[in-house]
Design a protein around this motif. Structure first.
Motif, mmCIF file in Angstrom:
data_model
loop_
_atom_site.group_PDB
_atom_site.id
_atom_site.type_symbol
_atom_site.label_atom_id
_atom_site.label_comp_id
_atom_site.label_asym_id
_atom_site.label_seq_id
_atom_site.Cartn_x
_atom_site.Cartn_y
_atom_site.Cartn_z
ATOM 1 N N PHE A 252 -44.774 44.899 58.351
ATOM 2 C CA PHE A 252 -45.047 45.173 59.820
ATOM 3 C C PHE A 252 -45.385 46.486 60.036
ATOM 4 N N ALA A 253 -45.853 46.737 61.343
ATOM 5 C CA ALA A 253 -46.443 48.051 61.663
ATOM 6 C C ALA A 253 -45.390 49.261 61.415
ATOM 7 N N ARG A 254 -44.203 48.737 61.846
ATOM 8 C CA ARG A 254 -43.000 49.707 61.921
ATOM 9 C C ARG A 254 -42.670 50.328 60.291
ATOM 10 N N THR A 255 -42.901 49.350 59.533
ATOM 11 C CA THR A 255 -42.708 49.618 58.142
ATOM 12 C C THR A 255 -43.973 50.627 57.743
ATOM 13 N N VAL A 256 -45.146 49.949 57.965
ATOM 14 C CA VAL A 256 -46.518 50.758 57.384
ATOM 15 C C VAL A 256 -46.332 52.008 57.986
ATOM 16 N N THR A 257 -46.208 52.458 59.162
ATOM 17 C CA THR A 257 -46.372 53.722 59.742
ATOM 18 C C THR A 257 -45.190 54.848 59.304
ATOM 19 N N ARG A 258 -44.080 54.256 58.673
ATOM 20 C CA ARG A 258 -43.093 54.991 58.046
ATOM 21 C C ARG A 258 -43.353 55.438 56.862
ATOM 22 N N GLN A 259 -44.331 54.859 56.102
ATOM 23 C CA GLN A 259 -44.412 55.137 54.596
ATOM 24 C C GLN A 259 -45.632 56.369 54.442
ATOM 25 N N LYS A 260 -45.561 56.812 53.130
ATOM 26 C CA LYS A 260 -46.421 58.047 53.193
ATOM 27 C C LYS A 260 -47.558 57.459 52.178
ATOM 28 N N ARG A 261 -47.769 56.195 51.562
ATOM 29 C CA ARG A 261 -48.578 55.963 50.700
ATOM 30 C C ARG A 261 -48.312 54.480 50.557
ATOM 31 N N ILE A 262 -49.348 53.572 50.298
ATOM 32 C CA ILE A 262 -49.223 52.104 49.919
ATOM 33 C C ILE A 262 -50.033 51.840 48.709
ATOM 34 N N ASN A 263 -49.357 51.202 47.625
ATOM 35 C CA ASN A 263 -50.168 50.664 46.733
ATOM 36 C C ASN A 263 -50.824 49.415 47.123
#
Length: 206
Positions: A147-158
């Motif tokens: 969810f957005a709260r997780t995505v926006t706290r990450q630096k990169r996504i595989n």
């Protein structure tokens, strides 16, 4: 004389009781809670609800836990080109399956902008015929339900493409240093979640 004095004392006593009674009434009036008419309460509730909806924004939606990612996309007019692309690339079955995925879904306007950007591509049909189509689409899909709260706290996504998307709050940067903004979040599906983006991200294409 004594009778007169007694009457005066009685009058003073009665006046004291009257003054005391008035003071009590006034004090109760100050401490009683202010009642709100039923119509006004309904209006206030409606205003609060409208304010909450406005904070969600036009691109945000709750989705439905009964539908798959592919099903929600198919029922969303703004994702019609994405659905065509998924069908052409043979990925509908994947996004209808039991796995959990996060999809960064480009809008129709995002695909139209990509057609203008790419050399030698002048129509949606030519875009859908690109040999790299499947690779591009997989670059928009990450494993897991984020969810957005997780995505926006990450630096990169595989991604399922194997390449990374780099994240700065709601801005995604692709492998070509192009940026895309997340404009709609948390469209929940049975097998994951969709976030709408305003630009098609591109993996390394060389």
């Amino acid at each position: 004389m004594q009778a007169l004095n007694a009457q005066q004392s009685l009058v003073r006593l009665l006046l004291s009781y009257v003054v005391l009674g008035i003071a009590v009434v006034l004090l109760q009036g100050c401490t009683d809670p202010v009642s709100v008419p039923a119509e006004e309460e309904t209006s206030l509730a409606a205003t609060s609800s409208a304010t909450a909806d406005a904070k969600m924004g036009p691109g945000q939606a709750a989705g439905t836990q009964d539908e798959t990612i592919a099903g929600i996309a198919a029922n969303t007019p703004n994702f019609s080109i994405l659905v065509q692309a998924l069908t052409e690339a043979g990925l509908v079955e994947t996004l209808n399956g039991d796995g959990q995925y996060t999809v960064f879904a480009p809008s129709n306007a995002a695909f139209a902008a990509l057609i203008d950007e790419l050399d030698g591509v002048d129509s949606a049909e030519e875009l859908l015929a690109l040999p790299a189509l499947k690779s591009i689409l997989l670059y928009h899909v990450a494993p897991g339900r984020r969810f957005a709260r997780t995505v926006t706290r990450q630096k990169r996504i595989n991604t399922l493409n194997g390449a990374f998307l780099f994240v700065d709050e709601t801005i995604l940067t692709d492998a070509n240093n192009r940026t895309s903004e997340i404009v709609g979040v948390d469209i929940a599906a049975r097998n994951g979640v969709i976030h709408e983006i305003d630009t098609v991200v591109l993996p390394p294409l060389n």
